[in-house]
Design an enzyme around this catalytic site. Sequence first.
Site, short mmCIF file in Angstrom:
data_model
loop_
_atom_site.label_atom_id
_atom_site.label_comp_id
_atom_site.label_asym_id
_atom_site.label_seq_id
_atom_site.Cartn_x
_atom_site.Cartn_y
_atom_site.Cartn_z
N GLU A 34 0.83 -1.21 0.00
CA GLU A 34 0.00 0.00 0.00
C GLU A 34 0.86 1.26 0.00
O GLU A 34 0.67 2.15 0.82
CB GLU A 34 -0.98 0.01 1.18
CG GLU A 34 -2.23 -0.83 0.93
CD GLU A 34 -3.45 -0.33 1.70
OE1 GLU A 34 -4.20 0.47 1.14
OE2 GLU A 34 -3.64 -0.75 2.85
N ASP A 250 -1.97 1.71 10.03
CA ASP A 250 -2.82 0.80 10.81
C ASP A 250 -2.21 -0.60 10.90
O ASP A 250 -2.64 -1.40 11.73
CB ASP A 250 -4.27 0.78 10.29
CG ASP A 250 -4.39 0.83 8.78
OD1 ASP A 250 -3.36 0.74 8.09
OD2 ASP A 250 -5.52 0.94 8.29
#
Length: 260
Positions: A34, A250
């Site tokens: 990501e 996260d």
Amino acid sequence: MKVTTWNINGVKARLESALAYLRQESPDVICLQEIKSQTEAFPAAVFEELGYQCAIHGQKGFNGVAILSKLPLEEVRTGLPGNDEDMQSRFIEAVISVPSGIVKVASIYAPNGNPVATEKFPYKLGWLERLHAHFRDLLAEEVPFVMAGDYNIIPEPMDAKRPAAWTSDALFQPESRAAYRRMLSDGLTDAIRLCHPGPGVYTFWDYQAGAFQKDDGIRIDHLLLSPQATDRLRAAGVDRFTRGWEKPSDHVPAWVELDV
DNA sequence: ATGGCGCGTCAAACGCGA
């Protein structure tokens, strides 16, 4: 040789954290997911200053994977074989030169698959099948390899603080879990599980609802090792301390230490 | 019990994630 994987949720948003982590832990190889950056826009120069060669497979806005290595990085391959229509940047692998020979390392970002009732879920399962087919070819080469990344699979109930909360989620569907089990039964080893067989080892905590404060986490980032890599496995771990940093991802880094 | 965020794109909301 330390190989780390980390879904950083945006390389630009996480640049200072990533550099701080690399200065502090100094892994030989780090697989990123990501990156949310196009290949050309990846800030390779600042990582090169820390001694890392960069192999990048980006795209605009979403997804994107990379491998950064202090050891010589060769034969970079981007894109998961098996579907020429798939434009999502979720797979990169490279051959790393080590004193004893080579180690193949892949940085993978499996599809999330939610909502389950949409085409996103069969895309996830198809992608995992393609991943399995690919490493089956690698197994035949009988070389040490590490497939590290965000699998978006909670393998077992013990891999979630509240497994019941995930029963309708793509990450914990029987089909997702079965795909993961098939990879293990085909000869890959879940290095974190092997070194930490008990519950409570998480790699992701949602930004919402104070999940980290409540330790309401899940284990979805995995390092799967070929038999030849497992023979060399010395240690594995999860660096949950980064979740407490300012402006955290996260996800947190997970790593293996191999004798090479 | 419920809901509570963040990133990138692009210039205000929205897609997307997990």
